[in-house]
Write an enzyme that holds these catalytic residues in place. Structure first.
Site: not given
Ligand code: NAD
Length: 337
Positions: A237, A261, A266, A298
């Protein structure tokens, strides 16, 4: 007949939407390309649930009461991130919020890997030069991922796939996560602090959610702790990055490259053709076109598999949470509150 409303309908959802509707002839589906706003919320009248895919901006605070007033019981996001939704306000108004936590983690992990390899092999420079028939080798000596330490911040669904991709290509992977998953110990060396990860990594890729613990995480202090020449990748994000700090570190030559990305601000820029003059001097203007930057609008999620799954899982969740029925496959609804 159960009625659902689908907001934010995108052209790329056409095929998946037709398939879902064919599979659910008994559902009255109200479809609009508009976002869910105070001006459009009336479309949800009598709907059991509404499905949205917000990009960037938070929902108007009045929406939750408006949905409740119209009998809506669930707000089903077709996205993973739910930072646009006020979960407390939704709960207060009796609205269950669901997201699609895993429509295709490899889609995002592949883009992060692509950025990493492109920056390693100086692809932006090579492409720019080739367009001018400049095929010199000067300045494009590459790096091999097997000789690098890749730091993954947030080793969840997406971060773990990215970590395994990197490990599979021979890299050493260090991970930092507030809740480390030690089932990944074969691929990831978990470290206890962000500082340790930053001091050891040649590349840092962030895969955390956006919340109070991660907003502005990539700031001056974070960047100064990185090794000179390190690469930073953000496919999570935009607001996780403090933009001025990032651009300053690039312009100062401290960073070796950046893959983004997602960007703060954005909304209204990505997925639009923007006047170049308007971009001059902005963060986008300062980053775009640099040889050490890969900037994408994105689109990490934007694969054939990704968009089809978002639509299908999102509407399945809307139906299940809105009607209280179990999902067809019997799995629990992916409720986030
Ligand atoms: P997820 O919940 O499976 O994994 C996130 C991980 O981050 C978890 O293991 C959590 O414990 C860890 N975490 C949380 N806060 C933290 C911190 N302060 N320090 C270290 N680790 C921390 O989520 P995911 O499915 O892997 O998705 C991650 C992020 O990717 C989403 O929240 C979203 O913002 C982003 N995303 C972006 C796109 C895109 O098109 N660019 C698409 C999907 C998701």
């Amino acid at each position: 007949m159960t009625r659902l409303a689908l907001f934010d309908r995108a052209a790329y959802e056409t095929d998946a939407l037709a398939t879902w509707q064919a599979d659910h002839p008994d559902i009255d589906l109200v479809i609009t390309t508009h976002p869910l706003t105070p001006q459009t919320v009336a479309l949800s009248e009598g709907c059991a649930a509404v499905s949205i895919q917000p990009v960037g901006a938070a929902l108007d605070p009045s929406i939750y009461a408006e949905l409740q007033r119209r009998g809506v019981r669930a707000l089903a996001l077709r996205t993973t991130g739910f930072d646009a939704v006020d979960l407390v306000a939704a709960r207060t108004h009796g609205i269950t919020v669901t997201n699609v936590p895993a429509y295709s983690p490899p889609a995002i992990a592949e883009l992060a890997l692509l950025m990493l390899l492109a920056l390693n092999r100086k692809l932006p420079t090579l492409e720019r030069r080739a367009a001018q028939h400049d095929y010199r080798w000067a300045g494009v000596l590459g790096r091999e991922i097997r000789s690098q330490t890749i730091g993954v911040i947030g080793v969840g669904r997406i971060g773990s796939v990215f970590a395994r991709f990197c490990r599979g290509l021979g890299a050493h992977v260090v991970g930092y996560d507030i809740a480390p998953n030690h089932e990944l110990d074969d691929a990831v060396e978990f470290v206890d602090s962000l500082e340790e990860l930053l001091s050891r990594a040649d590349v840092v890729s962030v895969h955390t959610p956006l919340d109070d613990s991660t907003r502005g995480m990539i700031d001056t202090t974070f960047l100064a702790a990185l090794r000179p020449g390190a690469i930073v990748i953000n496919c999570a994000r935009g607001p996780i990055v403090e933009p001025d700090a990032l651009v300053s570190a690039l312009e100062a030559g401290h960073l070796g490259g950046v893959g983004l990305d997602v960007m703060p601000g954005e909304d209204g820029i990505f997925d639009a053709q923007v006047d170049a003059a308007r971009m001059a001097g902005t963060l986008f203007g300062r980053l775009a076109g640099r040889d050490d930057v890969v900037l994408t609008p994105h689109i990490a999620f934007y694969t054939d598999t990704g968009v089809a799954n978002m639509l299908r899982f999102g509407l399945d969740n809307a139906l299940a949470a809105g009607t209280g029925d179990p999902r067809p496959d019997g799995a629990p609804v992916d409720a986030v509150n």
